[in-house]
Scaffold this active site. Structure first.
Site, short mmCIF file in Angstrom:
data_model
loop_
_atom_site.label_atom_id
_atom_site.label_comp_id
_atom_site.label_asym_id
_atom_site.label_seq_id
_atom_site.Cartn_x
_atom_site.Cartn_y
_atom_site.Cartn_z
N ASP A 1 6.17 -84.50 -41.93
CA ASP A 1 6.55 -83.89 -43.18
C ASP A 1 5.75 -84.50 -44.15
OD1 ASP A 1 7.32 -81.92 -45.06
OD2 ASP A 1 9.35 -82.61 -44.95
N HIS A 2 5.49 -83.85 -45.33
CA HIS A 2 4.96 -84.46 -46.53
C HIS A 2 6.06 -84.92 -47.47
CE1 HIS A 2 0.77 -82.31 -45.72
NE2 HIS A 2 0.69 -83.66 -45.34
N PHE B 1 8.33 -79.73 -48.23
CA PHE B 1 8.54 -78.51 -47.47
C PHE B 1 7.63 -78.18 -46.58
CE2 PHE B 1 10.26 -77.44 -51.81
CZ PHE B 1 11.34 -78.12 -51.74
N HIS B 2 7.17 -79.03 -45.81
CA HIS B 2 5.88 -78.98 -44.57
C HIS B 2 6.01 -79.47 -43.43
CE1 HIS B 2 3.02 -79.10 -48.48
NE2 HIS B 2 3.57 -78.19 -48.47
N PRO B 3 7.47 -79.06 -42.84
CA PRO B 3 7.81 -79.73 -41.59
C PRO B 3 6.56 -78.98 -40.44
CG PRO B 3 9.34 -77.99 -42.27
CD PRO B 3 8.52 -78.18 -43.30
#
Length: 564
Positions: free
Chosen positions: A320-321, A495-497
């Site tokens: 994630d980021h 919110f980038h899983p």
């Protein structure tokens, strides 16, 4: 209840698509183009008829709202000094495209070339992914047959598509403080960019967004609306998949033949004659696989689940980021904090949106972006900035009362990896999400470097007139150790899983799917969502997920044609 929603008694389809989010909506559209193919799309949430989904600033009312969000939380994280984070995931038609930041971003060419190397399949190179990006694009720059801003420069038409379902537009507002930040970034050595999506996104400029005339453009509108009258497409909302139906007595490979779900208060089983396609995202898809007996044998046994197929990579490799939100107080500047914290300001904001579909209510969460390198040793841009004329503790929380802007920065290529694992054998129990942020020395070093770089940009002459003062984390913190620890205090997910059902070579025991996204060892089952990424892309992840779905749709349709 719509006509399509009344077909619950019909329990056989050619394809069952699990998850009505970004990938699922595109796949449902593409597969149902063939009138002979009966397609069922299952969505655990409701229809996308909540007004705040469609007003761009409405993400503030969708995140943390059980009507539109799964309401996940992460496990307490050592890298975040023991904090647990809200982990929004869309629970409505359109999925995360109904609650996300609307930023159109592909990443870098090297991301996809790396996927090709990891899988041994050149299908995934940048040049071979570009047609799948363009296939569904409707880029505003090509509305007049050429680019109105560059006098018809063909490089935009070479890189972008027009006439597809996925609308891409420029943002409908500008802020003086953001213009000055962009100038300061140039003064600090970051070049200007007029296109973040050409394969090399290094530079500073405004993000392009998935909007149409000031409204959010989610994948439900883009891909389901054109297909709504197809009699061969059924869309069931409020349909929570509990597990897959697997044939275990047949010779290897075992086969997935359907799903069991909860709908309207009762358990329903539906069958797929051709394939079940998991599009439930990097959290939902591994959760469903594990509940169905596909995953790490030890984990499944601990929770009383019969092991159908020992696949140790399911739920691992979570990436994630993590954005570090540096906040600066300013003077002599209009920011959203001051504008939106009084009744007159709110009234003016609402009136502008009603009359023009512009202004703060048309804002994506981040307007200005920058991609650059944390230090000169980096071969490519490895940091992404999201710059906002506002400040708050986290999205969904109130704006601060002071005039301020936020310069969020994230490490595009984190080396920290985590996991998604079942807590029990009950589908209703959310999985344990453990991102393990800042768990490597490299990530902690880059976190400290990125905060120093933010300070360097803010110290440039272009911002001097606003007298910026660092509020978070605070200038008193200077050492690498202090900055890394403070990053853990103020950082949040962007919110980038991805990565929890990653694709890989056949001889890779931790790969979950092959390069055509078929689950290893289980026939009739694919995963098509961000979970299949071996490595996270160097940018926002929604549009790469659509590219993945476009590519997968082509394979699935061609397979069906060959089989007749």
């Amino acid at each position: 209840m719509t006509r399509r929603d009344t077909r619950q008694s019909d329990d056989r389809f050619d394809y069952i698509v699990v998850g009505g989010g970004s990938a699922g909506c595109l796949l449902a559209n593409r597969l149902s183009r063939d009138p002979s193919m009966r397609v069922l799309l299952l969505e655990a949430g409701g229809k996308d008829d909540y007004p705040w989904i469609h007003i761009p600033v409405g993400y503030l009312y969708c995140i943390g709202n059980p009507r539109t969000d799964w309401l996940f939380k992460t496990e307490p994280d050592a890298g975040l000094n023991g904090r647990s984070l809200r982990y929004p995931r869309g629970k409505t038609l359109g999925g995360c495209s109904s609650i996300n930041g609307m930023i159109y971003m592909r990443g870098q060419a090297r991301d996809y070339d790396g996927w090709a190397a990891a899988t041994g399949d050149d299908t995934w190179t940048w040049q071979n992914c570009l047609p799948d990006f363009k296939a569904h694009e409707d880029h505003y720059r090509l509305d007049n047959g050429n680019d109105p801003e560059t006098g018809g420069n063909s490089r935009f038409s070479d890189m972008h598509g027009h006439g597809g379902e996925w609308r891409i537009e420029k943002q409908r507002l500008k802020w003086d403080i953001l213009e000055s930040f962009a100038e300061a970034a140039v003064e600090a050595g970051i070049p200007r960019s007029d296109d973040f999506n050409s394969g090399d996104n290094e530079g500073v400029g405004y993000f392009e967004v998935n909007q149409r005339s000031g409204w959010r453009w989610n994948t439900s509108k883009a891909f389901l609306r054109p297909a709504k009258n197809r009699p061969n497409l059924s869309v069931w909302t409020q349909s929570h998949v509990e597990r897959l139906v697997l044939e275990t007595e047949a010779p290897d490979p075992k086969r997935c033949t359907g799903v069991v779900l909860q709908r309207q208060g009762r358990r329903v089983e539906v069958r797929a004659d051709r394939e079940v396609i998991l599009c439930a995202g990097a959290i939902g898809s591994p959760h469903i696989l594990q509940l169905s007996g596909i995953g790490p044998a030890g984990l499944l046994k601990r929770h009383g689940i019969a092991v159908i197929h020992d696949l140790p990579g399911v739920g691992e490799n979570l990436q994630d980021h993590l954005q570090i939100r540096a906040v600066f107080k300013v003077g002599n500047a209009k920011t959203l904090n001051t504008l939106a914290n009084n009744l007159l300001g709110k009234a003016m904001i609402g009136l502008e949106y009603v009359l023009k579909r512009s202004g703060p209510m048309s804002m994506s969460p981040s307007q200005l972006g920058a991609f650059t390198r944390s230090d000169d040793s980096q071969a490519h841009a490895n940091l992404e900035y999201h710059v906002q004329p506002l400040s708050l503790d986290t999205f969904g929380e109130p704006l601060h009362s002071i005039p301020a802007f936020t310069a969020s920065v994230c490490n595009l290529n984190p080396t920290s990896v985590g996991s998604v694992r079942i807590r029990s054998n009950r589908a209703a129990d959310a999985p344990a999400i453990a991102p393990n942020y800042l768990s490597t020395e490299e990530d902690r070093k880059i976190a400290a470097q990125s905060l120093r770089q933010v300070r360097n940009i803010v110290s440039q002459p272009a911002l001097a007139k606003y007298r910026p003062e660092e509020w978070k984390p605070g200038r008193q913190f200077q050492s690498d150790e202090e900055l890394a620890r403070l990053a853990g205090d103020i950082a949040n997910t962007i919110f980038h899983p991805v990565g929890t059902t990653r694709m890989g070579r056949d001889d890779d025991p931790t790969a979950v799917v092959d390069s055509r996204l078929r689950v290893r060892g289980i026939a009739g089952l694919r995963v098509v969502d961000a979970g299949i990424m071996p490595k996270i892309t160097s940018g926002n992840t929604n549009s790469p997920t659509l590219m993945i779905a476009e590519k997968a749709a082509g394979w699935i349709v061609n397979d069906a044609r060959r089989r007749g």
